[in-house]
Design a protein around this motif. Sequence first.
Motif, short mmCIF file in Angstrom:
data_model
loop_
_atom_site.label_atom_id
_atom_site.label_comp_id
_atom_site.label_asym_id
_atom_site.label_seq_id
_atom_site.Cartn_x
_atom_site.Cartn_y
_atom_site.Cartn_z
N GLU A 119 49.67 3.68 15.86
CA GLU A 119 49.31 2.68 16.86
C GLU A 119 50.36 1.62 17.17
N THR A 120 51.61 1.84 16.78
CA THR A 120 52.69 0.99 17.26
C THR A 120 53.81 1.89 17.74
N ASN A 121 54.50 1.46 18.78
CA ASN A 121 55.58 2.28 19.31
C ASN A 121 56.71 2.47 18.30
N LYS A 122 56.99 1.44 17.52
CA LYS A 122 58.05 1.54 16.53
C LYS A 122 57.75 2.64 15.51
N GLU A 123 56.55 2.66 15.00
CA GLU A 123 56.15 3.70 14.04
C GLU A 123 56.10 5.06 14.72
N PHE A 124 55.58 5.11 15.94
CA PHE A 124 55.50 6.36 16.68
C PHE A 124 56.89 6.96 16.85
N ILE A 125 57.83 6.14 17.24
CA ILE A 125 59.20 6.61 17.42
C ILE A 125 59.77 7.18 16.12
N ARG A 126 59.52 6.48 15.02
CA ARG A 126 60.01 6.96 13.72
C ARG A 126 59.48 8.36 13.42
N PHE A 127 58.20 8.58 13.67
CA PHE A 127 57.62 9.90 13.42
C PHE A 127 58.08 10.93 14.44
N LEU A 128 58.38 10.50 15.65
CA LEU A 128 58.93 11.43 16.64
C LEU A 128 60.31 11.92 16.21
N TYR A 129 61.11 11.04 15.61
CA TYR A 129 62.41 11.47 15.09
C TYR A 129 62.23 12.51 13.97
N ILE A 130 61.23 12.32 13.15
CA ILE A 130 60.95 13.29 12.09
C ILE A 130 60.52 14.62 12.71
N ALA A 131 59.68 14.56 13.73
CA ALA A 131 59.24 15.78 14.42
C ALA A 131 60.43 16.50 15.05
N LYS A 132 61.33 15.73 15.64
CA LYS A 132 62.54 16.32 16.27
C LYS A 132 63.42 16.99 15.21
N ALA A 133 63.54 16.35 14.06
CA ALA A 133 64.32 16.95 12.97
C ALA A 133 63.67 18.24 12.49
N SER A 134 62.35 18.25 12.43
CA SER A 134 61.63 19.47 12.04
C SER A 134 61.85 20.59 13.05
N ALA A 135 61.98 20.23 14.32
CA ALA A 135 62.28 21.23 15.35
C ALA A 135 63.66 21.85 15.09
N GLY A 136 64.62 21.03 14.70
CA GLY A 136 65.94 21.56 14.36
C GLY A 136 65.87 22.47 13.15
N GLU A 137 65.10 22.08 12.16
CA GLU A 137 64.93 22.92 10.96
C GLU A 137 64.29 24.26 11.33
N CYS A 138 63.27 24.22 12.17
CA CYS A 138 62.60 25.45 12.59
C CYS A 138 63.56 26.35 13.36
N ARG A 139 64.35 25.76 14.23
CA ARG A 139 65.33 26.54 15.01
C ARG A 139 66.35 27.20 14.09
N SER A 140 66.81 26.48 13.09
CA SER A 140 67.76 27.04 12.12
C SER A 140 67.14 28.22 11.37
N GLN A 141 65.89 28.09 11.01
CA GLN A 141 65.21 29.17 10.30
C GLN A 141 64.97 30.38 11.20
N LEU A 142 64.81 30.15 12.48
CA LEU A 142 64.70 31.26 13.43
C LEU A 142 66.00 32.06 13.46
N TYR A 143 67.13 31.37 13.40
CA TYR A 143 68.41 32.08 13.35
C TYR A 143 68.48 32.97 12.12
#
Length: 123
Positions: free
Chosen positions: A61-85
């Motif tokens: 419920e705060t943009n600052k916290e939301f952004i922090r978790f979005l960065y974690i989600a984005k990093a997980s997307a990179g991890e998933c992409r690497s594992q797809l390779y």
Amino acid sequence: MAKFNSFEEIQSWEKARELNQLIYRITNDKISFSQDFALRDQIRRSSISISSNIAEGFERETNKEFIRFLYIAKASAGECRSQLYLAYDLKYIEEKQFEELKGKVNEISKLISGLIKYLSKTI
């Protein structure tokens, strides 16, 4: 806070949910993939982490916290992409599946980046 009533309205979460289904389907259907427990479980976890962190961040419920978790989600997307390779290199998935999944992960990552940029303007 962003102009969403629930995390289910966020397009990147919707796309990540679809990705989860595809990852589970592929890791169950392919015998070689389903027997590589370490990679199977890790790619599932990284995929789940994308949608879960978007949802968890939204619920903070705060943009600052939301952004922090979005960065974690984005990093997980990179991890998933690497594992797809790796899955492709090991011949667990065909080139067509690899390209489709990689494209979906890239799309989710771009959507998350756009949301981060939008939310950063509101802090």
